[in-house]
Design an enzyme around this catalytic site. Structure first.
Site, PDB file in Angstrom:
ATOM      1  N   ASN A   7      44.261  29.569  38.527  1.00  0.00           N
ATOM      2  CA  ASN A   7      43.342  30.748  38.111  1.00  0.00           C
ATOM      3  C   ASN A   7      43.852  31.993  38.771  1.00  0.00           C
ATOM      4  O   ASN A   7      44.059  32.214  39.920  1.00  0.00           O
ATOM      5  CB  ASN A   7      41.905  30.543  38.929  1.00  0.00           C
ATOM      6  CG  ASN A   7      41.066  31.621  38.569  1.00  0.00           C
ATOM      7  OD1 ASN A   7      41.211  32.987  38.450  1.00  0.00           O
ATOM      8  ND2 ASN A   7      39.694  31.185  38.183  1.00  0.00           N
ATOM      9  N   HIS A  10      42.611  36.619  40.688  1.00  0.00           N
ATOM     10  CA  HIS A  10      42.880  37.838  41.825  1.00  0.00           C
ATOM     11  C   HIS A  10      43.979  38.561  41.660  1.00  0.00           C
ATOM     12  O   HIS A  10      44.315  39.637  42.505  1.00  0.00           O
ATOM     13  CB  HIS A  10      42.657  36.997  42.929  1.00  0.00           C
ATOM     14  CG  HIS A  10      41.212  36.493  43.292  1.00  0.00           C
ATOM     15  ND1 HIS A  10      40.295  37.197  43.218  1.00  0.00           N
ATOM     16  CD2 HIS A  10      40.707  35.382  43.188  1.00  0.00           C
ATOM     17  CE1 HIS A  10      39.108  36.793  43.423  1.00  0.00           C
ATOM     18  NE2 HIS A  10      39.229  35.486  43.180  1.00  0.00           N
ATOM     19  N   HIS A  43      38.928  34.318  33.932  1.00  0.00           N
ATOM     20  CA  HIS A  43      37.373  34.471  33.826  1.00  0.00           C
ATOM     21  C   HIS A  43      37.242  35.909  33.413  1.00  0.00           C
ATOM     22  O   HIS A  43      37.217  36.713  34.165  1.00  0.00           O
ATOM     23  CB  HIS A  43      36.783  34.253  35.223  1.00  0.00           C
ATOM     24  CG  HIS A  43      35.137  34.324  35.040  1.00  0.00           C
ATOM     25  ND1 HIS A  43      34.520  33.800  35.951  1.00  0.00           N
ATOM     26  CD2 HIS A  43      34.238  34.718  33.940  1.00  0.00           C
ATOM     27  CE1 HIS A  43      33.165  34.034  35.739  1.00  0.00           C
ATOM     28  NE2 HIS A  43      32.985  34.443  34.572  1.00  0.00           N
ATOM     29  N   ARG A  45      34.717  38.281  33.035  1.00  0.00           N
ATOM     30  CA  ARG A  45      33.179  38.516  33.386  1.00  0.00           C
ATOM     31  C   ARG A  45      32.625  39.636  32.543  1.00  0.00           C
ATOM     32  O   ARG A  45      33.252  40.565  32.278  1.00  0.00           O
ATOM     33  CB  ARG A  45      33.391  38.857  35.038  1.00  0.00           C
ATOM     34  CG  ARG A  45      33.623  37.669  35.901  1.00  0.00           C
ATOM     35  CD  ARG A  45      33.274  38.152  37.321  1.00  0.00           C
ATOM     36  NE  ARG A  45      32.125  37.752  37.751  1.00  0.00           N
ATOM     37  CZ  ARG A  45      31.443  36.900  38.239  1.00  0.00           C
ATOM     38  NH1 ARG A  45      32.335  35.939  38.884  1.00  0.00           N
ATOM     39  NH2 ARG A  45      30.258  36.784  38.486  1.00  0.00           N
ATOM     40  N   ARG A  49      35.040  43.018  36.259  1.00  0.00           N
ATOM     41  CA  ARG A  49      35.661  43.054  37.722  1.00  0.00           C
ATOM     42  C   ARG A  49      37.083  42.812  37.659  1.00  0.00           C
ATOM     43  O   ARG A  49      37.596  43.629  38.602  1.00  0.00           O
ATOM     44  CB  ARG A  49      34.546  42.854  38.612  1.00  0.00           C
ATOM     45  CG  ARG A  49      34.773  41.098  38.828  1.00  0.00           C
ATOM     46  CD  ARG A  49      34.011  40.753  40.060  1.00  0.00           C
ATOM     47  NE  ARG A  49      32.481  40.739  39.871  1.00  0.00           N
ATOM     48  CZ  ARG A  49      31.679  39.869  40.565  1.00  0.00           C
ATOM     49  NH1 ARG A  49      31.953  39.251  41.253  1.00  0.00           N
ATOM     50  NH2 ARG A  49      30.438  40.130  40.117  1.00  0.00           N
ATOM     51  N   GLU A  70      37.232  31.070  31.309  1.00  0.00           N
ATOM     52  CA  GLU A  70      35.843  30.811  31.881  1.00  0.00           C
ATOM     53  C   GLU A  70      35.046  32.083  31.351  1.00  0.00           C
ATOM     54  O   GLU A  70      35.494  33.168  31.288  1.00  0.00           O
ATOM     55  CB  GLU A  70      36.056  30.772  33.432  1.00  0.00           C
ATOM     56  CG  GLU A  70      36.757  29.836  34.169  1.00  0.00           C
ATOM     57  CD  GLU A  70      36.733  29.979  35.568  1.00  0.00           C
ATOM     58  OE1 GLU A  70      36.387  30.886  36.010  1.00  0.00           O
ATOM     59  OE2 GLU A  70      37.298  29.093  36.102  1.00  0.00           O
ATOM     60  N   THR A 101      31.599  32.436  41.468  1.00  0.00           N
ATOM     61  CA  THR A 101      30.544  31.811  40.771  1.00  0.00           C
ATOM     62  C   THR A 101      29.945  31.025  41.969  1.00  0.00           C
ATOM     63  O   THR A 101      30.454  30.153  42.378  1.00  0.00           O
ATOM     64  CB  THR A 101      31.304  30.997  39.868  1.00  0.00           C
ATOM     65  OG1 THR A 101      32.103  31.609  39.166  1.00  0.00           O
ATOM     66  CG2 THR A 101      30.181  30.306  38.767  1.00  0.00           C
ATOM     67  N   GLU A 151      33.097  20.376  34.709  1.00  0.00           N
ATOM     68  CA  GLU A 151      33.882  20.560  35.917  1.00  0.00           C
ATOM     69  C   GLU A 151      32.899  20.755  37.112  1.00  0.00           C
ATOM     70  O   GLU A 151      31.967  21.718  36.998  1.00  0.00           O
ATOM     71  CB  GLU A 151      34.638  22.273  35.677  1.00  0.00           C
ATOM     72  CG  GLU A 151      35.313  22.740  37.075  1.00  0.00           C
ATOM     73  CD  GLU A 151      36.315  23.735  36.636  1.00  0.00           C
ATOM     74  OE1 GLU A 151      36.965  23.734  35.634  1.00  0.00           O
ATOM     75  OE2 GLU A 151      36.619  24.428  37.746  1.00  0.00           O
ATOM     76  N   HIS A 192      36.715  25.210  42.802  1.00  0.00           N
ATOM     77  CA  HIS A 192      35.789  26.413  43.395  1.00  0.00           C
ATOM     78  C   HIS A 192      36.155  25.975  44.857  1.00  0.00           C
ATOM     79  O   HIS A 192      35.759  25.042  45.373  1.00  0.00           O
ATOM     80  CB  HIS A 192      34.554  26.463  43.073  1.00  0.00           C
ATOM     81  CG  HIS A 192      33.985  27.838  43.433  1.00  0.00           C
ATOM     82  ND1 HIS A 192      33.704  28.179  44.755  1.00  0.00           N
ATOM     83  CD2 HIS A 192      33.965  28.976  42.864  1.00  0.00           C
ATOM     84  CE1 HIS A 192      33.353  29.465  44.562  1.00  0.00           C
ATOM     85  NE2 HIS A 192      33.411  29.908  43.429  1.00  0.00           N
TER      86      HIS A 192
HETATM   87  N1  PXP Z   1      36.471  26.930  38.444  1.00  0.00           N
HETATM   88  C1  PXP Z   1      35.645  27.704  38.001  1.00  0.00           C
HETATM   89  C2  PXP Z   1      34.753  27.394  36.917  1.00  0.00           C
HETATM   90  C3  PXP Z   1      35.447  29.050  38.774  1.00  0.00           C
HETATM   91  O1  PXP Z   1      34.340  29.774  38.151  1.00  0.00           O
HETATM   92  C4  PXP Z   1      36.314  29.413  39.540  1.00  0.00           C
HETATM   93  C5  PXP Z   1      36.161  30.628  40.364  1.00  0.00           C
HETATM   94  O2  PXP Z   1      36.492  31.757  39.194  1.00  0.00           O
HETATM   95  C6  PXP Z   1      37.308  28.536  40.054  1.00  0.00           C
HETATM   96  C7  PXP Z   1      37.362  27.124  39.249  1.00  0.00           C
HETATM   97  C8  PXP Z   1      38.259  28.926  41.123  1.00  0.00           C
HETATM   98  O3  PXP Z   1      37.390  29.170  42.508  1.00  0.00           O
HETATM   99  P1  PXP Z   1      38.564  29.670  43.549  1.00  0.00           P
HETATM  100  O4  PXP Z   1      39.018  30.854  43.189  1.00  0.00           O
HETATM  101  O5  PXP Z   1      37.655  29.539  44.546  1.00  0.00           O
HETATM  102  O6  PXP Z   1      39.598  28.506  43.784  1.00  0.00           O
END
Ligand code: PXP
Length: 238
Positions: A7, A10, A43, A45, A49, A70, A101, A151, A192
Site C-alpha cells: 500500500n 503514505h 485508497h 478516499r 487526503r 480500496e 480505516t 480481507e 491493517h
Molecule cells: N488493507 C486495508 C483494507 C486498509 O484499509 C489498509 C489501510 O489503508 C491496509 C490494508 C494497510 O494498513 P496499514 O497501512 O496499517 O498497513
C-alpha cells in the site's frame, strides 16, 4: 506463498505535505513491483487526503502494475473506479475524521448498496473483496453478497502483538474465520497495522492468500529502504 500487496498511500501523504510532485506514488508503484511486490494497493478516499484522482489514473494506466483499489461503498467513487479499471477492488468503510480505516464494513446496514456495487464490479470482471472484522457472521454475509474475497481487518491483533499483550484468542478467531471462508470458497486476505512480527504470526495460518501492508513498509523504508523491507516481508510470506 502469500502474495504481498504494498500500500503506497503514505508516499502520497509525504508528497502532499509539500504540495509538490515528490515523491511520486507512480514511481513508488513501479519500484515496489521491481522489489518484489505482487500488487500495489491505493485508497482513493472521499476527502483525497493522500491518493489523488491523477495518481489512480496514472497507476491504473500501466497494465504491468496489478492494482488493488480500496474505496468506500460510494457510487461517485465507483464511477471513477470503473473509468480507471483497476484489477481488484476492496470495499472499505470510511469515516471523514478517522486517521485510518478503523474497522471492518458494517454489512448489515449497507448490504443493498454493497450488493449493487459488487454486481457492477462482477459484470466488469473486477475481483471484489470486502474488508471485514474477523467474524464468521460477516463471512457468511460476504458470501451472500457474492464477494470473491474477504480481507480480514488485522488492526486488533496487530495492536495486541505490538503491545506484548495476550493475542491468542484473537488469533483463534482469525483462524476460525479463515477456515470458514475457505470452506465457502471465498479467498482470504489480511491487512491493517501489520509489521514483521504480526506478518510472521499470521503467515502460519493456512488459507490466507494475500497480505496488504502499507504504513509499516513505508515507515521502515526510511531506515532500510523499500527494497530491503519488501524483501523481508517476502521471506516471511514464503
Ligand atoms: N488493507 C486495508 C483494507 C486498509 O484499509 C489498509 C489501510 O489503508 C491496509 C490494508 C494497510 O494498513 P496499514 O497501512 O496499517 O498497513
Amino acid at each position: 506463498m502469500i502474495r504481498l500487496g504494498v500500500n503506497i498511500d503514505h508516499i502520497a501523504t509525504i508528497r502532499n505535505a509539500r504540495g509538490e510532485d515528490h515523491p511520486d506514488p507512480y514511481k513508488a508503484a513501479i519500484y515496489a513491483m521491481k522489489c518484489g511486490a505482487d500488487s500495489i494497493t491505493i485508497h482513493l478516499r472521499e476527502d483525497r487526503r493522500h491518493i489523488k484522482d491523477f495518481d489512480l489514473k496514472k497507476i491504473s494506466s500501466n497494465k504491468k502494475i496489478p492494482l488493488n483499489l480500496e474505496m468506500a461503498a460510494d457510487l461517485k467513487i465507483l464511477k471513477i473506479a470503473l473509468k480507471n479499471k483497476p484489477n481488484f477492488i476492496c470495499l472499505v468503510p470510511e469515516k471523514r475524521n478517522e486517521i485510518t480505516t478503523e474497522g471492518g464494513l458494517n454489512l448489515n446496514n449497507n448490504n443493498i448498496k454493497i450488493k449493487k456495487i459488487i454486481n457492477v464490479l462482477n459484470n466488469n470482471k473486477i475481483r471484489t473483496s470486502l474488508f471485514i472484522n474477523p467474524s464468521t457472521k460477516d463471512v457468511r454475509l460476504s458470501k451472500d453478497l457474492n464477494a470473491d474475497c474477504i480481507e480480514i481487518h488485522t488492526g486488533r491483533i496487530s495492536n495486541l502483538i505490538k503491545k506484548n499483550k495476550f493475542y491468542k484468542s484473537e488469533l483463534r478467531k482469525i483462524i476460525k474465520v479463515v477456515r470458514y471462508a475457505n470452506n465457502l470458497g471465498i479467498e482470504v486476505h489480511a491487512g491493517h497495522g501489520m509489521d514483521y512480527k504480526t506478518a510472521k504470526i499470521l503467515s502460519k495460518i493456512k488459507g490466507i492468500k494475500e497480505f496488504n501492508i502499507g504504513h509499516f513498509i513505508i515507515g521502515e523504508s526510511v531506515f532500510f529502504g523499500l527494497k530491503k523491507t519488501i524483501k523481508v516481508f517476502k521471506s516471511i510470506c514464503r
